[in-house]
Design a protein around this motif. Structure first.
Motif, PDB file in Angstrom:
ATOM      1  N   ILE B   7       1.207 -59.513  88.479  1.00  0.00           N
ATOM      2  CA  ILE B   7       1.864 -58.354  87.643  1.00  0.00           C
ATOM      3  C   ILE B   7       0.629 -57.811  87.089  1.00  0.00           C
ATOM      4  O   ILE B   7       0.307 -56.769  86.954  1.00  0.00           O
ATOM      5  N   ALA B   8      -0.233 -58.812  86.589  1.00  0.00           N
ATOM      6  CA  ALA B   8      -1.403 -58.427  85.684  1.00  0.00           C
ATOM      7  C   ALA B   8      -2.203 -57.445  86.414  1.00  0.00           C
ATOM      8  O   ALA B   8      -2.930 -56.535  86.290  1.00  0.00           O
ATOM      9  N   ARG B   9      -2.698 -58.216  87.853  1.00  0.00           N
ATOM     10  CA  ARG B   9      -3.404 -57.458  89.021  1.00  0.00           C
ATOM     11  C   ARG B   9      -3.007 -56.149  89.166  1.00  0.00           C
ATOM     12  O   ARG B   9      -3.658 -55.143  89.094  1.00  0.00           O
ATOM     13  N   LYS B  10      -1.364 -55.823  89.263  1.00  0.00           N
ATOM     14  CA  LYS B  10      -1.049 -54.503  89.559  1.00  0.00           C
ATOM     15  C   LYS B  10      -1.209 -53.609  88.368  1.00  0.00           C
ATOM     16  O   LYS B  10      -1.490 -52.323  88.690  1.00  0.00           O
ATOM     17  N   TRP B  98      10.385 -62.944  81.194  1.00  0.00           N
ATOM     18  CA  TRP B  98       9.423 -63.251  80.337  1.00  0.00           C
ATOM     19  C   TRP B  98       7.852 -62.983  81.387  1.00  0.00           C
ATOM     20  O   TRP B  98       7.100 -62.657  80.445  1.00  0.00           O
ATOM     21  N   GLN B  99       7.972 -63.436  82.461  1.00  0.00           N
ATOM     22  CA  GLN B  99       6.859 -63.348  83.155  1.00  0.00           C
ATOM     23  C   GLN B  99       6.303 -61.980  83.325  1.00  0.00           C
ATOM     24  O   GLN B  99       5.114 -61.551  83.664  1.00  0.00           O
ATOM     25  N   VAL B 100       7.396 -60.900  83.510  1.00  0.00           N
ATOM     26  CA  VAL B 100       6.967 -59.684  83.497  1.00  0.00           C
ATOM     27  C   VAL B 100       6.218 -59.122  82.297  1.00  0.00           C
ATOM     28  O   VAL B 100       5.268 -58.369  82.321  1.00  0.00           O
ATOM     29  N   ILE B 101       6.863 -59.566  81.168  1.00  0.00           N
ATOM     30  CA  ILE B 101       6.263 -59.173  79.675  1.00  0.00           C
ATOM     31  C   ILE B 101       4.651 -59.936  79.673  1.00  0.00           C
ATOM     32  O   ILE B 101       3.693 -59.093  79.330  1.00  0.00           O
ATOM     33  N   GLY B 160       4.076 -52.522  71.001  1.00  0.00           N
ATOM     34  CA  GLY B 160       4.472 -51.307  71.901  1.00  0.00           C
ATOM     35  C   GLY B 160       5.336 -52.180  73.018  1.00  0.00           C
ATOM     36  O   GLY B 160       6.364 -51.606  73.120  1.00  0.00           O
ATOM     37  N   TYR B 161       5.170 -53.339  73.450  1.00  0.00           N
ATOM     38  CA  TYR B 161       6.530 -53.818  74.397  1.00  0.00           C
ATOM     39  C   TYR B 161       7.798 -54.043  73.422  1.00  0.00           C
ATOM     40  O   TYR B 161       8.481 -53.725  74.345  1.00  0.00           O
ATOM     41  N   LEU B 260       4.442 -62.982  67.668  1.00  0.00           N
ATOM     42  CA  LEU B 260       5.887 -62.982  67.303  1.00  0.00           C
ATOM     43  C   LEU B 260       6.613 -61.684  67.975  1.00  0.00           C
ATOM     44  O   LEU B 260       7.444 -61.575  68.639  1.00  0.00           O
ATOM     45  N   PRO B 261       5.782 -60.226  68.034  1.00  0.00           N
ATOM     46  CA  PRO B 261       6.484 -59.293  68.698  1.00  0.00           C
ATOM     47  C   PRO B 261       6.522 -59.618  70.049  1.00  0.00           C
ATOM     48  O   PRO B 261       7.388 -59.121  70.767  1.00  0.00           O
ATOM     49  N   LEU B 262       5.609 -60.155  70.683  1.00  0.00           N
ATOM     50  CA  LEU B 262       5.591 -60.602  72.061  1.00  0.00           C
ATOM     51  C   LEU B 262       6.705 -61.559  72.336  1.00  0.00           C
ATOM     52  O   LEU B 262       7.576 -61.194  73.277  1.00  0.00           O
ATOM     53  N   ALA B 263       6.846 -62.671  71.543  1.00  0.00           N
ATOM     54  CA  ALA B 263       8.103 -63.468  71.845  1.00  0.00           C
ATOM     55  C   ALA B 263       9.313 -62.718  71.661  1.00  0.00           C
ATOM     56  O   ALA B 263      10.351 -62.710  72.337  1.00  0.00           O
ATOM     57  N   ALA B 264       9.618 -61.608  70.608  1.00  0.00           N
ATOM     58  CA  ALA B 264      10.789 -61.062  70.405  1.00  0.00           C
ATOM     59  C   ALA B 264      10.820 -60.105  71.726  1.00  0.00           C
ATOM     60  O   ALA B 264      12.039 -59.786  72.055  1.00  0.00           O
ATOM     61  N   ALA B 265       9.979 -59.384  72.125  1.00  0.00           N
ATOM     62  CA  ALA B 265       9.977 -58.503  73.420  1.00  0.00           C
ATOM     63  C   ALA B 265      10.789 -59.581  74.476  1.00  0.00           C
ATOM     64  O   ALA B 265      11.500 -58.846  75.198  1.00  0.00           O
ATOM     65  N   MET B 266      10.170 -60.409  74.587  1.00  0.00           N
ATOM     66  CA  MET B 266      10.599 -61.346  75.864  1.00  0.00           C
ATOM     67  C   MET B 266      11.825 -61.801  75.737  1.00  0.00           C
ATOM     68  O   MET B 266      12.801 -61.636  76.356  1.00  0.00           O
TER      69      MET B 266
END
Lengths: 300, 274
Positions: B7-10, B98-101, B160-161, B260-266
């Motif tokens: 996903i990161a590569r894309k 969560w892998q997508v995020i 942003g996520y 924290l925001p990343l975990a919340a987004a996931m």
């Protein structure tokens, strides 16, 4: 016969809206099943439940022996073509397919094979932005075929395909079925499905209203078969065996035959001097309309 | 792990294709080069290292620009794919949400890190080539500037996520992203300054001020870059002396603002029905 997908008493609500109510059916190995219903009948909701993208409010969904919502690895053996499939327009067809193949951990040589199979080899290195609707749909199909899935869920797969491509498409499906794949097609284009689907599930307002082979459904619906004859020159304008014949366009006579009188009426028609004979069994469209009306009356 | 990298590569591939990488790198390089040569003119021989001056000017620029760029590329990440219809297909693949995020985060952060390193690096190299004074002493501060700018970018990519998984429409996500930027970059500091002036040091103690500064990631970033030797020539020097926060506390604050925001987004994304 082993069941690839089992839907058991499944209901799904989105807030106050009940999208699917107490639906049960199963799909066997090597079967093409048509999921038929008007917009909002719950077809897409059922497909999302089978993919594990949403969880049932009640009931169970089992796909290839597992729960797709709890175990994403089940989806590795599933192929899905969404309705109105879309891709990032900035990437080429090959890049797009390579991305999906990598996510499914399929060998990268499959990318070229699949592009070839759906006839996109020549356009593989063009950006998806330049593709026609039919080409996008074919790329979507190629994407669904990555990793030789055991179950294919195709949501309105033939929209945007011209007649030649449709024939090719159903050709693919026959090949895949011969290989043992289970295929679920959701469609509005009912006439296309005749003779192609082994089994038909009709949905209406979130409820399963009929389920069976086309012949079995015809038997249940008891819709008349239409017989139309063109009389030879000089033959008198009547036929034996029923007063129900009505004239059409001068030279022709037509009758709607109930299942049990069909054969007797045909004998009578063949006995007369006729130039031509047409027998039209109830189409899937008529069957669908019939079951829908019945459902509507039951709902009153 | 492989799924995340795919996903990161894309994301990186798309960033290169739609010229995001090019545009961001050129923007940062142009502004950095301009500031370097305009900024070093007035210092003459006052003893401040030329690189220190650059660090001060660049960090003042980054505080505005890096959050803006990060929010621009991240606010659309989920809601945009949902609206274009590509998200449904992606989620039908054998992967966890969560892998997508995380995959997108790695990809977007790589784009941002590349742009910062190349853009600001170009300025530093240009300075070295023209032979500024006291360059050697300034390198640690410059490395800290690049590292903390990437970290600041990570904070706002993560925010942003969170915006992107919460918003129902792209337009809403864009609006919220602009609001987030205004609050953290402009409004918060103005309000804090107003509070300090009005309070005259009665209730706002040094400890409370520290806490208030850590509550805004852009303030933590400013203190990381302006607290040291560069502090003496920046307006933040006085503030940095009052605030008794060390570099580890500031970096920890920035990391927490990312995680924290990343975990919340996931979490929100995993619970959401798509």
């Amino acid at each position: 016969m082993t069941h690839r997908i089992e839907i058991n008493a499944v209901s799904k609500s989105f807030g106050a809206v009940q999208a699917v109510r107490d639906v049960s059916f199963s799909l066997a190995e090597g079967e093409i099943v048509a999921l038929v219903g008007h917009n909002g009948a719950g077809k897409t909701t059922l497909i999302k439940l089978m993919l594990g993208l949403i969880r049932p409010t009640s009931g169970t969904v089992r796909v290839l022996g597992g729960d797709p919502a709890a175990d994403p690895t089940v989806r590795a053996r599933l192929g899905y073509l969404p309705e109105n499939v879309s891709f990032n327009p900035a990437l080429t067809g090959r890049e797009t397919l390579s991305f999906y193949a990598a996510l499914k951990r399929a060998p990268s040589r499959q990318v070229a094979e699949l592009l070839d199979r759906v006839g996109l080899s020549a356009a593989a290195d063009r950006r998806v932005r330049t593709y026609s609707k039919g080409m996008r749909q074919r790329l979507g199909l190629a994407q669904a075929l990555i990793g030789a899935p055991q179950v294919l869920l195709l949501d309105e797969p033939t929209t945007g395909l011209d007649p030649a491509l449709r024939r090719d498409f159903y050709g693919f499906l026959d090949e895949l079925r011969a290989g043992g794949a289970t295929i679920l097609l959701s469609s509005h284009a009912l006439s296309e499905l005749e003779g192609r689907a082994d089994h038909i599930v009709i949905m209406g307002q979130g409820v399963k209203i009929a389920d069976g082979t086309l012949d079995a459904l015809r038997g249940i619906a008891r819709l008349p078969t239409r017989i139309r004859v063109r009389l030879a020159e000089g033959e008198k304008r009547r036929l034996d065996g029923g007063a129900g014949w009505r004239p059409v366009n001068g030279h022709m006579l037509e009758i709607d035959a109930a299942p049990e009188e069909k054969v007797a009426l045909l004998r009578a028609a063949v006995g007369a001097e006729i130039a031509d004979l047409d027998v039209t069994p109830p189409t899937l469209d008529e069957l669908y309309a019939h079951f829908q009306d019945r459902q509507r009356e039951a709902g009153r | 792990m492989r799924t995340i990298l795919v996903i990161a590569r894309k994301e990186i591939q798309e960033g290169l294709r739609n010229r995001w990488v090019l545009a961001t790198t050129l923007l940062l390089a142009t502004l950095a080069l301009t500031l370097t040569f305009l900024g070093s003119a007035p210092t003459g021989n006052v003893g401040a290292s030329a690189l220190d001056v650059v660090v001060v000017s660049l960090s003042s620029l980054s505080v505005f620009l890096v959050p803006l760029i990060a929010l621009l590329i991240s606010h659309d990440a989920i809601v945009g794919e949902a609206e274009r219809g590509t998200l449904l297909l992606l989620l039908s693949y054998p992967l966890a949400r969560w892998q997508v995020i995380v995959g997108k985060f790695v990809g977007h952060l790589a784009i941002l890190a590349f742009a910062t390193l190349v853009g600001y690096g170009a300025a530093a190299l240009a300075l070295a080539a023209t032979g500024g004074s006291g360059l050697a002493a300034g390198w640690p501060a410059f490395a800290r500037l690049i590292g903390s700018s990437v970290l600041l970018g990570a904070v706002f990519v993560a925010i942003g996520y969170l915006v992107s998984v919460l918003a129902g429409e792209r337009g809403t996500a864009g609006g919220i992203a602009v609001g987030v930027w205004l609050v953290f970059v402009l409004v918060y500091d103005t309000a804090l300054l107003g509070l300090l002036v009005a309070d005259q040091g009665r209730t706002v103690t040094a400890g409370l001020l520290d806490a208030l500064l850590l509550l805004n990631p852009t303030d933590a970033y400013r203190l990381v870059n302006l607290g040291g030797g560069a502090g003496a020539i920046s307006g933040m020097g006085g503030m940095a002396e009052v605030a008794s926060l060390g570099a580890p506390a500031l970096l920890a604050a920035l990391l927490l603002w990312t995680v924290l925001p990343l975990a919340a987004a996931m979490l929100v994304f995993s619970r959401r029905e798509a």
